[in-house]
Design an enzyme around this catalytic site. Structure first.
Site, short mmCIF file in Angstrom:
data_model
loop_
_atom_site.label_atom_id
_atom_site.label_comp_id
_atom_site.label_asym_id
_atom_site.label_seq_id
_atom_site.Cartn_x
_atom_site.Cartn_y
_atom_site.Cartn_z
N ASN A 60 -0.67 -8.77 -10.11
CA ASN A 60 -1.32 -8.95 -8.81
C ASN A 60 -0.45 -8.31 -7.72
O ASN A 60 0.76 -8.20 -7.87
CB ASN A 60 -1.46 -10.45 -8.51
N HIS A 114 0.44 -8.69 -3.59
CA HIS A 114 0.32 -9.67 -2.50
C HIS A 114 1.05 -9.15 -1.27
O HIS A 114 2.19 -8.67 -1.38
CB HIS A 114 0.91 -11.01 -2.96
N ILE A 129 -6.69 -17.48 -11.55
CA ILE A 129 -7.09 -17.13 -12.92
C ILE A 129 -6.74 -18.32 -13.82
O ILE A 129 -5.67 -18.91 -13.68
CB ILE A 129 -6.32 -15.87 -13.37
C1 GAR Z 1 -4.43 -6.45 -0.05
O1 GAR Z 1 -3.64 -6.42 1.12
C2 GAR Z 1 -3.82 -7.37 -1.08
O2 GAR Z 1 -2.44 -7.36 -1.06
C3 GAR Z 1 -4.37 -8.71 -0.67
O3 GAR Z 1 -5.70 -8.43 -0.33
C4 GAR Z 1 -5.79 -7.12 0.24
C5 GAR Z 1 -6.94 -6.39 -0.41
O4 GAR Z 1 -7.18 -5.18 0.23
N1 GAR Z 1 -4.27 -9.68 -1.72
C6 GAR Z 1 -3.96 -10.97 -1.54
O5 GAR Z 1 -3.80 -11.47 -0.46
C7 GAR Z 1 -3.83 -11.78 -2.82
N2 GAR Z 1 -3.33 -13.08 -2.56
P1 GAR Z 1 -8.12 -4.10 -0.45
O6 GAR Z 1 -9.42 -4.80 -0.84
O7 GAR Z 1 -8.34 -3.07 0.61
O8 GAR Z 1 -7.39 -3.55 -1.65
#
Ligand code: GAR
Length: 190
Positions: free
Chosen positions: A107, A109, A93
């Site tokens: 966010n 993570h 962002i």
């Molecule tokens: C989640 O595990 C989230 O923590 C990760 O993407 C996935 C999305 O799953 N985010 C990251 O890695 C951010 N750096 P979803 O689309 O099923 O919610």
């Protein structure tokens, strides 16, 4: 009641968990907009079924990232969005959104930050032989998964646990931790 926007790029299980939490009355918020940067993302269909307005924009169709984020900002302002929740939004962002929403973008993570930032955090942790894994929720700044941590939950990786079991455990934690953390944050108890 908070007027929120969820940003996502993929499956949307966290979007659904947050929406469910709102429907159950656990989280005093309304998702007034879902922002998606991947036109084929599965989350779009989920939002449609739940009748959540969705803004699908391809960054590559804009002359610059600034123009892309300005288009998002315009809709956020029209809808009077107060809080931005990143839920699997795989993009940095910039100041276009960070300045008007300072301390109002969070966010989730799938690692115990500051370890394993960026893409495929679960894969990175498994490859490193991490004995403890977990989930972090943090404020968003201009870096990749670098903002101040708000909450974390960890678990011990048991011997013989498969990648699938680990992913399942991480997602189960995410789906509860995100709503609980947002609730405390917005009630001012976090
Ligand atoms: C989640 O595990 C989230 O923590 C990760 O993407 C996935 C999305 O799953 N985010 C990251 O890695 C951010 N750096 P979803 O689309 O099923 O919610």
């Amino acid at each position: 009641m908070k007027r929120i926007a969820v940003f996502a790029s993929g499956t949307g299980s966290n979007f659904e968990a947050i929406h469910d939490s709102i429907l159950k009355g656990n989280l005093d918020a309304e998702i007034v907009l879902l922002v998606v940067d991947q036109p084929k993302a599965a989350v779009i269909e989920k939002a449609k079924r739940r009748q959540v307005e969705t803004l699908v924009l391809s960054p590559k169709e804009f002359p610059s990232k600034k123009d892309y984020e300005t288009a998002i900002l315009q809709r956020l302002q029209e809808l009077k969005v107060e809080e931005i929740v990143l839920a699997g939004y795989m993009r940095l962002i910039t100041d276009v959104l960070l300045t008007p929403y300072q301390n109002h973008i969070v966010n989730i993570h799938p690692s115990l930050l500051p370890d394993f930032k960026g893409k495929d955090a679960i894969g990175q942790a498994v490859a490193a032989g991490a004995k403890k894994m977990g989930v972090s929720i943090h404020y968003v700044d201009s870096g990749m998964d670098t903002g101040t941590i708000i909450s974390q939950e960890s678990f011990d990786v048991e011997k013989g646990m498969t990648l699938e079991e680990i992913e399942h455990r991480i997602h189960a934690i995410e789906h509860v931790l995100y709503s609980n953390t947002l609730k405390k944050l917005w009630e001012g108890t976090k």
